[in-house]
Design a protein around this motif. Structure first.
Motif, PDB file in Angstrom:
ATOM      1  N   GLU A 263       0.920  -1.203   0.042  1.00 36.46           N
ATOM      2  CA  GLU A 263       0.025  -0.052  -0.175  1.00 36.46           C
ATOM      3  C   GLU A 263       1.026   1.274  -0.026  1.00 36.46           C
ATOM      4  O   GLU A 263       0.596   2.497  -0.773  1.00 36.46           O
ATOM      5  CB  GLU A 263      -0.814   0.010   1.259  1.00 36.46           C
ATOM      6  N   GLU A 266       2.248   1.724  -3.366  1.00 35.88           N
ATOM      7  CA  GLU A 266       1.348   2.369  -4.503  1.00 35.88           C
ATOM      8  C   GLU A 266       1.131   3.715  -4.070  1.00 35.88           C
ATOM      9  O   GLU A 266       0.959   4.611  -5.112  1.00 35.88           O
ATOM     10  CB  GLU A 266       0.008   1.473  -4.366  1.00 35.88           C
ATOM     11  N   ARG A 267       1.081   4.439  -2.918  1.00 37.27           N
ATOM     12  CA  ARG A 267       0.833   5.750  -2.620  1.00 37.27           C
ATOM     13  C   ARG A 267       1.950   6.618  -3.106  1.00 37.27           C
ATOM     14  O   ARG A 267       1.848   7.772  -2.938  1.00 37.27           O
ATOM     15  CB  ARG A 267       0.644   6.014  -1.115  1.00 37.27           C
ATOM     16  N   LEU A 268       3.271   5.892  -3.105  1.00 32.77           N
ATOM     17  CA  LEU A 268       4.447   6.879  -3.639  1.00 32.77           C
ATOM     18  C   LEU A 268       4.005   7.466  -4.960  1.00 32.77           C
ATOM     19  O   LEU A 268       4.857   8.445  -5.528  1.00 32.77           O
ATOM     20  CB  LEU A 268       5.654   5.958  -3.717  1.00 32.77           C
ATOM     21  N   GLU A 269       3.442   6.972  -5.579  1.00 27.93           N
ATOM     22  CA  GLU A 269       3.114   7.402  -7.218  1.00 27.93           C
ATOM     23  C   GLU A 269       2.337   8.849  -6.947  1.00 27.93           C
ATOM     24  O   GLU A 269       2.649   9.680  -7.828  1.00 27.93           O
ATOM     25  CB  GLU A 269       2.274   6.544  -7.838  1.00 27.93           C
ATOM     26  N   SER A 270       1.662   8.995  -6.067  1.00 29.98           N
ATOM     27  CA  SER A 270       0.805  10.194  -5.875  1.00 29.98           C
ATOM     28  C   SER A 270       0.963  10.960  -4.581  1.00 29.98           C
ATOM     29  O   SER A 270       0.377  12.220  -4.574  1.00 29.98           O
ATOM     30  CB  SER A 270      -0.696   9.973  -5.890  1.00 29.98           C
ATOM     31  N   GLU A 271       1.663  10.875  -3.628  1.00 30.32           N
ATOM     32  CA  GLU A 271       2.106  11.507  -2.688  1.00 30.32           C
ATOM     33  C   GLU A 271       3.430  11.534  -2.408  1.00 30.32           C
ATOM     34  O   GLU A 271       4.227  11.071  -2.931  1.00 30.32           O
ATOM     35  CB  GLU A 271       1.333  10.691  -1.476  1.00 30.32           C
ATOM     36  N   ASP A 272       3.798  12.483  -1.314  1.00 29.82           N
ATOM     37  CA  ASP A 272       5.098  12.638  -0.925  1.00 29.82           C
ATOM     38  C   ASP A 272       5.729  11.595  -0.556  1.00 29.82           C
ATOM     39  O   ASP A 272       5.365  11.170   0.552  1.00 29.82           O
ATOM     40  CB  ASP A 272       5.048  14.074   0.226  1.00 29.82           C
ATOM     41  N   PRO A 273       7.068  11.372  -1.078  1.00 34.04           N
ATOM     42  CA  PRO A 273       7.698  10.044  -0.681  1.00 34.04           C
ATOM     43  C   PRO A 273       8.208  10.199   0.844  1.00 34.04           C
ATOM     44  O   PRO A 273       8.380   9.252   1.529  1.00 34.04           O
ATOM     45  CB  PRO A 273       9.032   9.961  -1.413  1.00 34.04           C
ATOM     46  N   ILE A 275       6.767  11.603   3.383  1.00 37.77           N
ATOM     47  CA  ILE A 275       5.516  11.708   4.371  1.00 37.77           C
ATOM     48  C   ILE A 275       5.268  10.131   4.482  1.00 37.77           C
ATOM     49  O   ILE A 275       5.128   9.355   5.384  1.00 37.77           O
ATOM     50  CB  ILE A 275       4.405  12.407   3.871  1.00 37.77           C
ATOM     51  N   ILE A 276       5.382   9.409   3.087  1.00 35.26           N
ATOM     52  CA  ILE A 276       5.007   8.057   3.151  1.00 35.26           C
ATOM     53  C   ILE A 276       6.042   7.133   3.912  1.00 35.26           C
ATOM     54  O   ILE A 276       5.924   6.328   4.638  1.00 35.26           O
ATOM     55  CB  ILE A 276       5.057   7.416   1.634  1.00 35.26           C
ATOM     56  N   GLU A 279       5.286   7.523   7.566  1.00 34.88           N
ATOM     57  CA  GLU A 279       4.368   6.764   8.094  1.00 34.88           C
ATOM     58  C   GLU A 279       4.813   5.106   7.818  1.00 34.88           C
ATOM     59  O   GLU A 279       4.278   4.609   8.871  1.00 34.88           O
ATOM     60  CB  GLU A 279       3.126   6.953   7.058  1.00 34.88           C
TER      61      GLU A 279
END
Length: 612
Positions: A263, A266-273, A275-276, A279
């Motif tokens: 998950e 997958e979020r790395l493509e659209s959100e700040d790395p 922050i990811i 988290e």
């Protein structure tokens, strides 16, 4: 003249006269006398110098020899010290590498400590008292233990000089050795101070010292050797259950973590790395680490004893400290080795269960179906015995036994059982023991000394052993004398007490071996009964034939008598009795009476007579 011509006489006088001639003194006699005195003093001084020089040279030579000897001794001392150090390191390594630390304690540890520190060493165990048993009568594996008695200290190991102690016991609360196992009591301040055992520096001043031969001067040291053992069946069963639960939890946690990491990816493509990643690290930190479960343990209590009796000396404190360190190292490695062995046994059992491919009850159902199909394939053979229910049941079970024998003769099939050969825990090992008894094994060869417990350390669990057991033939007489514990009826009583389902749940192949033994014992008894019934029936038939023959003879005599009465005197004179008897015998043939069958000897089964 020879005397005067010697250098020590004539030669010296000649030198004096030569000096006198050269000097030409006013008083030649005085001069010559003084010269001789002076020359004599010079000779004495020269001789003294020579003697001193000789002594000096001798001393130098002796010093060189002593220096060389000292260097050799120092070198040899260093070599011996290094050798002793190397041996000690090897000994420490052998403690770590030992497979059976109880045997190591008795075979190696005691003798090593005795030689290294010039002491006597022996070990006593706190356990229930042992009792002698009659191996011919007793089969219970706990028969040698008096479980109702009070635990006693019994000497079980000793160095070569103290072997006389092995087997002797200390009565409860007798002597000072029991004090080594007592829990430390709090002092005046309520603090519990751990002790390192009992030390008596002069045994003659301690009235509680027990002498097993005769009193001697010396010191005594008793060190508690207490370790936590996990090698027993309850710990194994609990370990299987806890390890299974742990693996399930770990698998679920790994799946959850993998899904969560996917998950994040997958979020790395659209959100700040950044922050990811933050988290992700917070999530990983929040996961509670799964701790591998520990095994259940039970306390084993020994006392390692040291004395200098007969030497009249104390045991130096540094020696006591070093021996204590060795004992503690032994305890640590003993516990560690048992944990490693238990882990290996648990992993092997879990691996076996995971490779079954189906629940064991389902596998048993399939085997039962195969067995019935095998019996159905021999229906023509069984049809011969439909009129005799006992024989039909016997022959049917013989087919079941034959099918079991075929399976147990297949190495691939029995491999799950052979895999237990290196295990420290083999549950239901009394099944294997019963199989060994069935083929005539001596208790002394396969059991622990003076007990009915199978010695699994000596057990060679291989294909050859299983084939020897399944090759047992339950049919026919067995006149050869047997050990009483090998009687089939005693083997039958042992295997009938074992729960089939519990064995199947542990190891299906061991369960097949149990079924083979149960069926073999049952069929052996039936075979003896059937053969004895057959002999009894044959004897009964012989008696009936004898009665028929007797009646036929009476009938023949009566017929002959009646025939003669019907003849006239003239006919009676011409009557050929021999011809008449031949005709009678041809019309009424005598039954053939076979020989009485001999009793068959079955010296392997005691069948109790039926109650009247």
């Amino acid at each position: 003249m020879d005397y005067l011509t010697q250098d020590e006489v004539g030669g010296i006088v000649a030198k004096g006269l030569a000096a006198l001639y050269l000097e030409r003194p006013q008083f030649p006699i005085d001069y010559l006398a003084k010269w001789l005195l002076t020359y004599s003093e010079l000779l004495k001084k020269q001789k003294t110098r020579e003697e001193r020089q000789h002594v000096k040279e001798t001393k130098i030579k002796e010093f060189k020899v002593l220096t060389e000897q000292l260097a050799y001794l120092q070198e040899e001392s260093l070599r011996l010290e290094n050798l002793q150090k190397e041996k000690h390191e090897q000994f420490l390594e052998s403690i770590k590498q030992a497979k059976y630390h109880d045997e190591f304690l008795g075979d190696v540890f005691c003798d090593y400590v005795a030689k290294r520190f010039r002491v006597n060493t022996y070990v006593c165990e706190l356990d229930f008292p042992k009792k002698e048993i009659d191996l011919n009568q007793e089969d219970d594996e706990n028969a040698h233990i008096n479980l109702e008695g009070t635990k006693l200290l019994t000497y079980i190991y000793a160095d070569q000089n103290s072997k006389f102690l092995v087997g002797q016991t200390l009565l409860p609360e007798t002597g000072v050795t029991y004090d080594a196992l007592k829990e430390p009591q709090p002092d005046e301040n309520g603090e519990v101070v751990q002790t390192n055992g009992i030390y008596v520096e002069d045994v003659v001043k301690e009235p509680r010292i027990v002498y097993h031969k005769w009193p001697k001067l010396g010191a005594y040291n008793a060190i508690p050797l207490i370790y936590q053992s996990c090698l027993y069946e309850q710990s194994f069963d609990q370990g299987i259950e806890q390890r299974s639960q742990y693996l399930i939890l770990k698998e679920n946690q790994d799946k959850e973590r993998s899904a969560k990491e996917a998950e994040f990816e997958e979020r790395l493509e659209s959100e700040d790395p950044a922050i990811i990643e933050q988290e992700k690290q917070a999530y990983l930190a929040s996961l509670e680490p799964l701790l591998e479960p520990s095994f259940a343990q039970q306390k084993k209590e020994y006392v390692f004893c040291i004395d200098t009796l007969g030497q009249d000396r104390q045991i130096p404190e540094n020696h006591r400290t070093e021996i204590l360190d060795l004992v503690n190292l032994l305890i640590k490695q003993w516990e560690l080795q048992e944990i490693q062995s238990m882990k290996a046994d648990v992993e092997l059992q879990l691996h076996y269960q995971s490779n079954l491919g189906a629940p064991f009850k389902e596998i048993l159902e399939n085997w039962a179906l195969e067995e019935e199909q095998y019996i159905d394939s021999h229906s023509e053979k069984l049809a011969e015995f439909k009129e005799n229910e006992k024989l039909l049941s016997y022959e049917t079970d013989c087919l079941r036994l034959e099918r079991l024998r075929e399976k147990l003769s297949d190495k691939e099939f029995i491999q799950p059982l052979l895999n237990l050969s290196n295990c420290r825990i083999i549950k239901f090992n009394t099944i294997i023991q019963a199989g060994l008894y069935l083929i005539g094994a001596n208790k002394i060869d396969i059991n622990l000394p003076d007990t009915n417990r199978l010695n699994i350390r000596k057990l060679v669990l291989d294909e050859n052993l299983i084939q020897q057991i399944v090759a047992y033939n339950h049919k026919g007489p067995k006149p050869e004398p047997q050990y009483k514990w090998c009687y089939v009826d005693r083997v039958q009583k042992r295997v009938e007490k074992i729960e089939q389902e519990q064995v199947d749940a542990y190891n299906l192949i061991l369960g097949r071996l149990l079924k083979f033994l149960q069926l073999t014992c049952k069929l052996r008894k039936l075979d003896i009964e059937i053969r004895r019934e057959n002999i009894a029936n044959k004897r009964k038939q012989i008696e009936q034939l004898k009665e028929e023959a007797s009646k036929l003879l009476e009938q023949k005599e009566q017929a002959l008598k009646e025939h003669k009465e019907q003849l006239s005197p003239e006919e009676l004179e011409e009557f050929n009795q021999e011809e008449w008897e031949v005709n009678f015998d041809s019309e009424h043939p005598m039954p053939e009476i076979p020989e009485n069958p001999a009793d068959e000897i079955d010296d392997d089964y005691i069948i109790e007579p039926p109650q009247q």
